[in-house]
Design a protein around this motif. Structure first.
Motif, PDB file in Angstrom:
ATOM      1  N   LEU A 273       0.818  -1.215   0.000  1.00  0.00           N
ATOM      2  CA  LEU A 273       0.000   0.000   0.000  1.00  0.00           C
ATOM      3  C   LEU A 273       0.855   1.269   0.000  1.00  0.00           C
ATOM      4  CD1 LEU A 273      -2.705  -1.049   2.613  1.00  0.00           C
ATOM      5  CD2 LEU A 273      -2.841  -1.158   0.123  1.00  0.00           C
ATOM      6  N   HIS A 274       2.176   1.096   0.092  1.00  0.00           N
ATOM      7  CA  HIS A 274       3.113   2.214   0.115  1.00  0.00           C
ATOM      8  C   HIS A 274       2.798   3.199   1.238  1.00  0.00           C
ATOM      9  CE1 HIS A 274       4.760   0.695  -3.604  1.00  0.00           C
ATOM     10  NE2 HIS A 274       3.543   0.675  -4.114  1.00  0.00           N
ATOM     11  N   ASN A 275       2.384   2.661   2.378  1.00  0.00           N
ATOM     12  CA  ASN A 275       2.115   3.471   3.559  1.00  0.00           C
ATOM     13  C   ASN A 275       2.432   2.620   4.786  1.00  0.00           C
ATOM     14  OD1 ASN A 275       1.250   5.219   5.509  1.00  0.00           O
ATOM     15  ND2 ASN A 275      -0.690   5.702   4.517  1.00  0.00           N
ATOM     16  N   CYS A 276       3.711   2.429   5.027  1.00  0.00           N
ATOM     17  CA  CYS A 276       4.174   1.496   6.055  1.00  0.00           C
ATOM     18  C   CYS A 276       3.689   1.838   7.467  1.00  0.00           C
ATOM     19  CB  CYS A 276       5.692   1.419   6.040  1.00  0.00           C
ATOM     20  SG  CYS A 276       6.330   0.762   4.478  1.00  0.00           S
ATOM     21  N   GLU A 277       3.438   3.099   7.735  1.00  0.00           N
ATOM     22  CA  GLU A 277       3.025   3.488   9.085  1.00  0.00           C
ATOM     23  C   GLU A 277       1.686   2.906   9.484  1.00  0.00           C
ATOM     24  OE1 GLU A 277       3.299   7.657   9.897  1.00  0.00           O
ATOM     25  OE2 GLU A 277       5.233   7.803   8.899  1.00  0.00           O
ATOM     26  N   ILE A 278       0.764   2.729   8.537  1.00  0.00           N
ATOM     27  CA  ILE A 278      -0.554   2.208   8.893  1.00  0.00           C
ATOM     28  C   ILE A 278      -0.817   0.789   8.379  1.00  0.00           C
ATOM     29  CG2 ILE A 278      -1.599   4.498   8.993  1.00  0.00           C
ATOM     30  CD1 ILE A 278      -2.962   3.784   6.289  1.00  0.00           C
ATOM     31  N   CYS A 279       0.038   0.266   7.560  1.00  0.00           N
ATOM     32  CA  CYS A 279      -0.234  -1.002   6.886  1.00  0.00           C
ATOM     33  C   CYS A 279       0.128  -2.218   7.744  1.00  0.00           C
ATOM     34  CB  CYS A 279       0.489  -1.044   5.555  1.00  0.00           C
ATOM     35  SG  CYS A 279       0.278  -2.612   4.687  1.00  0.00           S
ATOM     36  N   GLY A 280       1.390  -2.466   7.952  1.00  0.00           N
ATOM     37  CA  GLY A 280       1.837  -3.602   8.746  1.00  0.00           C
ATOM     38  C   GLY A 280       1.990  -4.905   7.982  1.00  0.00           C
ATOM     39  N   LYS A 281       1.718  -4.915   6.691  1.00  0.00           N
ATOM     40  CA  LYS A 281       1.798  -6.162   5.928  1.00  0.00           C
ATOM     41  C   LYS A 281       3.222  -6.722   5.882  1.00  0.00           C
ATOM     42  CE  LYS A 281      -2.199  -5.196   3.052  1.00  0.00           C
ATOM     43  NZ  LYS A 281      -2.725  -5.030   1.695  1.00  0.00           N
ATOM     44  N   CYS A 282       4.188  -5.879   5.643  1.00  0.00           N
ATOM     45  CA  CYS A 282       5.586  -6.343   5.587  1.00  0.00           C
ATOM     46  C   CYS A 282       6.024  -6.908   6.935  1.00  0.00           C
ATOM     47  CB  CYS A 282       6.515  -5.209   5.174  1.00  0.00           C
ATOM     48  SG  CYS A 282       6.240  -4.644   3.481  1.00  0.00           S
ATOM     49  N   HIS A 283       5.554  -6.291   8.001  1.00  0.00           N
ATOM     50  CA  HIS A 283       5.878  -6.768   9.344  1.00  0.00           C
ATOM     51  C   HIS A 283       5.333  -8.178   9.558  1.00  0.00           C
ATOM     52  CE1 HIS A 283       6.658  -6.715  13.628  1.00  0.00           C
ATOM     53  NE2 HIS A 283       5.403  -7.073  13.825  1.00  0.00           N
ATOM     54  N   VAL A 284       4.153  -8.427   9.072  1.00  0.00           N
ATOM     55  CA  VAL A 284       3.526  -9.746   9.219  1.00  0.00           C
ATOM     56  C   VAL A 284       4.248 -10.780   8.364  1.00  0.00           C
ATOM     57  CG1 VAL A 284       1.424 -11.055   8.766  1.00  0.00           C
ATOM     58  CG2 VAL A 284       1.279  -8.819   9.845  1.00  0.00           C
ATOM     59  N   LEU A 285       4.564 -10.443   7.124  1.00  0.00           N
ATOM     60  CA  LEU A 285       5.213 -11.398   6.217  1.00  0.00           C
ATOM     61  C   LEU A 285       6.671 -11.659   6.580  1.00  0.00           C
ATOM     62  CD1 LEU A 285       3.753 -10.291   2.769  1.00  0.00           C
ATOM     63  CD2 LEU A 285       3.264 -12.399   4.020  1.00  0.00           C
ATOM     64  N   LYS A 286       7.323 -10.709   7.217  1.00  0.00           N
ATOM     65  CA  LYS A 286       8.729 -10.856   7.643  1.00  0.00           C
ATOM     66  C   LYS A 286       9.621 -11.330   6.500  1.00  0.00           C
ATOM     67  CE  LYS A 286       7.220 -11.844  12.268  1.00  0.00           C
ATOM     68  NZ  LYS A 286       6.925 -12.855  13.238  1.00  0.00           N
ATOM     69  N   GLY A 287       9.471 -10.708   5.329  1.00  0.00           N
ATOM     70  CA  GLY A 287      10.316 -11.022   4.185  1.00  0.00           C
ATOM     71  C   GLY A 287       9.898 -12.254   3.401  1.00  0.00           C
ATOM     72  N   ARG A 288       8.833 -12.914   3.825  1.00  0.00           N
ATOM     73  CA  ARG A 288       8.365 -14.106   3.119  1.00  0.00           C
ATOM     74  C   ARG A 288       7.418 -13.711   1.993  1.00  0.00           C
ATOM     75  NH1 ARG A 288       6.044 -16.498   8.482  1.00  0.00           N
ATOM     76  NH2 ARG A 288       5.255 -14.412   8.301  1.00  0.00           N
ATOM     77  N   SER A 289       7.272 -14.590   1.050  1.00  0.00           N
ATOM     78  CA  SER A 289       6.347 -14.373  -0.065  1.00  0.00           C
ATOM     79  C   SER A 289       4.946 -14.803   0.341  1.00  0.00           C
ATOM     80  CB  SER A 289       6.807 -15.193  -1.268  1.00  0.00           C
ATOM     81  OG  SER A 289       5.767 -15.328  -2.199  1.00  0.00           O
ATOM     82  N   GLU A 290       3.963 -13.972   0.040  1.00  0.00           N
ATOM     83  CA  GLU A 290       2.576 -14.329   0.315  1.00  0.00           C
ATOM     84  C   GLU A 290       2.146 -15.552  -0.487  1.00  0.00           C
ATOM     85  OE1 GLU A 290       2.438 -10.944  -2.740  1.00  0.00           O
ATOM     86  OE2 GLU A 290       3.693 -11.569  -1.092  1.00  0.00           O
TER      87      GLU A 290
END
Length: 117
Positions: A25-42
């Motif tokens: 979403l190009h908005n890391c402050e409110i998204c959290g998706k990258c934090h959840v995936l921790k570098g893994r592929s969905e």
């Protein structure tokens, strides 16, 4: 949008759903998706769902890499904890009182201070 049912959807529909749900979403402050995936592929995390072997929620809850797995573990050790999924949110209850709402993949909203375990 709700995850397509594996019995009535195609592999392509499930893949599209996963890619759409986890797109940046190009908005890391409110998204959290990258934090959840921790570098893994969905696509790797949800491969069994994409291939029609397991439901999206099953992977989300029961896989050690799943978003809500730590909560699932805590619930197994505490009979007073229950959970309900409503509109892509996981509502956690202790003794019938709501204590936590996990809104999709974003930050949790604390309803009442009460440790899960």
């Amino acid at each position: 949008m709700t995850a397509p049912n594996i019995e009535s959807s195609t592999r392509e529909e499930r893949l599209d759903y996963v890619l759409n749900e986890w797109r940046c979403l190009h908005n890391c402050e409110i998204c959290g998706k990258c934090h959840v995936l921790k570098g893994r592929s969905e696509e790797i995390l949800y491969a069994d769902y994409i291939d029609g072997k397991r439901s999206y929620m099953e992977i989300t809850l029961f896989e050690p890499e799943g978003v809500y797995y730590p909560i699932w573990q805590a619930m197994q050790d505490d009979e007073t904890l229950t959970a309900v999924v409503r509109s892509r949110q996981l509502h956690i209850y202790r003794g019938g009182k709501k204590i936590l709402v996990l809104a999709g993949k974003a930050q949790q909203k604390i309803i009442r201070e009460d440790k899960l375990n």
